[in-house]
Design a protein around this motif. Structure first.
Motif, short mmCIF file in Angstrom:
data_model
loop_
_atom_site.label_atom_id
_atom_site.label_comp_id
_atom_site.label_asym_id
_atom_site.label_seq_id
_atom_site.Cartn_x
_atom_site.Cartn_y
_atom_site.Cartn_z
N THR A 8 0.72 -1.34 0.22
CA THR A 8 0.17 -0.12 -0.22
C THR A 8 0.37 1.48 0.25
N VAL A 9 0.57 2.12 -0.81
CA VAL A 9 1.56 3.30 -1.25
C VAL A 9 0.73 4.39 -0.86
N VAL A 10 1.11 5.77 -0.08
CA VAL A 10 0.67 7.10 -0.06
C VAL A 10 1.25 8.06 -0.87
N ILE A 11 0.32 7.67 -1.66
CA ILE A 11 0.23 9.03 -2.61
C ILE A 11 -0.80 10.12 -2.68
N PRO A 18 -4.18 -2.14 -3.10
CA PRO A 18 -2.59 -2.68 -3.22
C PRO A 18 -1.57 -3.42 -5.08
N TYR A 19 -0.54 -2.72 -4.66
CA TYR A 19 -0.06 -2.44 -6.38
C TYR A 19 1.04 -4.27 -5.93
N GLN A 20 1.65 -5.11 -7.26
CA GLN A 20 3.17 -5.83 -6.85
C GLN A 20 4.44 -5.14 -6.64
N LEU A 21 5.09 -5.97 -6.29
CA LEU A 21 6.43 -5.25 -6.22
C LEU A 21 7.23 -4.65 -7.56
N LEU A 35 4.89 3.74 2.47
CA LEU A 35 4.45 1.91 2.22
C LEU A 35 4.30 1.56 3.27
N ARG A 36 3.48 0.28 3.20
CA ARG A 36 3.47 -1.26 3.97
C ARG A 36 2.52 -2.22 3.66
N LYS A 37 3.40 -2.58 3.77
CA LYS A 37 3.71 -4.78 3.93
C LYS A 37 2.42 -4.83 4.82
N GLU A 45 9.01 4.53 5.42
CA GLU A 45 9.66 5.34 4.29
C GLU A 45 10.24 3.65 2.76
N ALA A 46 10.53 3.89 1.84
CA ALA A 46 10.71 3.22 0.59
C ALA A 46 11.66 2.86 1.18
N HIS A 47 13.03 3.72 1.75
CA HIS A 47 14.53 3.21 2.08
C HIS A 47 14.67 2.25 2.54
N GLU A 48 13.84 1.87 3.75
CA GLU A 48 13.65 1.45 4.67
C GLU A 48 13.81 -0.30 4.08
#
Length: 204
Positions: A8-11, A18-21, A35-37, A45-48
């Protein structure tokens, strides 16, 4: 082998997905995008995410701007530490009263150790900030810690230098502490001198 985990992405401030990788490559994902899984309690955050660092070429940012502890968090942590140090001092004085008789003698005992309180705070602060946890009780309760400019644990000598530098931050008129409001990394004077940061685990 495909990663079938959904994200799930915060836009624009709203969770989407949800989005696939593999679909994330089509989105404008920045290092700081949240983002969250499934199974995660909170967004990160994405870099994590190791897989996103590999997919999108991010590097892990231990000291990203939003992870700097604010002045009020640091002040509260300092107040908590001082409370416990004063509590320990009062207990020691009360124990001393067992061995000392007479009101005048007891008053002398109570006041004699007061100059040692700043020294105790210096030693306590330095030892705990150079420890594995990188923080004393107050900072740990606030989920903040002291680290180097790269986000690494600091040495005991560096921790002592940082805490001794607080004398300069306090004079005149605590300007060295208030300087954190003017500093992008929210560093006080003693942080700048010691080349340290105070960071928090997550957005609060």
């Amino acid at each position: 082998m495909h990663n079938h985990t959904e994200y799930t992405v915060v836009i624009n401030g709203k969770p989407e997905g949800p989005y696939q990788l593999h679909e994330l490559k089509e989105l404008d994902i920045q290092a700081g995008t949240f983002l969250r899984k499934p199974g995660m309690d909170d967004y990160k955050e994405a870099h994590e995410f190791p897989e996103l660092r590999e997919l999108l070429g991010f590097s892990y940012q231990q000291t990203a701007p939003q992870y700097f502890a604010s002045f009020d968090q640091r002040l509260l942590a300092m107040a908590i530490d001082l409370f416990f140090i004063l509590l320990a001092y009062v207990l020691l004085v009360l124990i001393g009263f067992i061995f000392v008789e007479g009101q005048a003698a007891r008053i002398s005992v109570a006041f004699a150790g007061i100059p040692l309180i700043p020294l105790a705070k210096l030693i306590y602060g330095s030892v705990t900030e150079a420890s594995v946890r990188q923080a004393g009780i107050g900072k740990r309760l606030m989920n903040i810690k002291v680290c180097s400019l790269n986000g690494d644990r600091i040495t005991l000598a560096n921790a002592f230098g940082r805490n001794i530098g607080k004398v300069i931050s306090a004079a005149p008129f605590f300007f060295g502490y208030l300087y954190s409001f003017l500093n992008k990394k929210q560093q006080c004077f003693h942080d700048v001198m010691a080349k340290t940061l105070v960071t928090k685990e997550r957005l609060i």
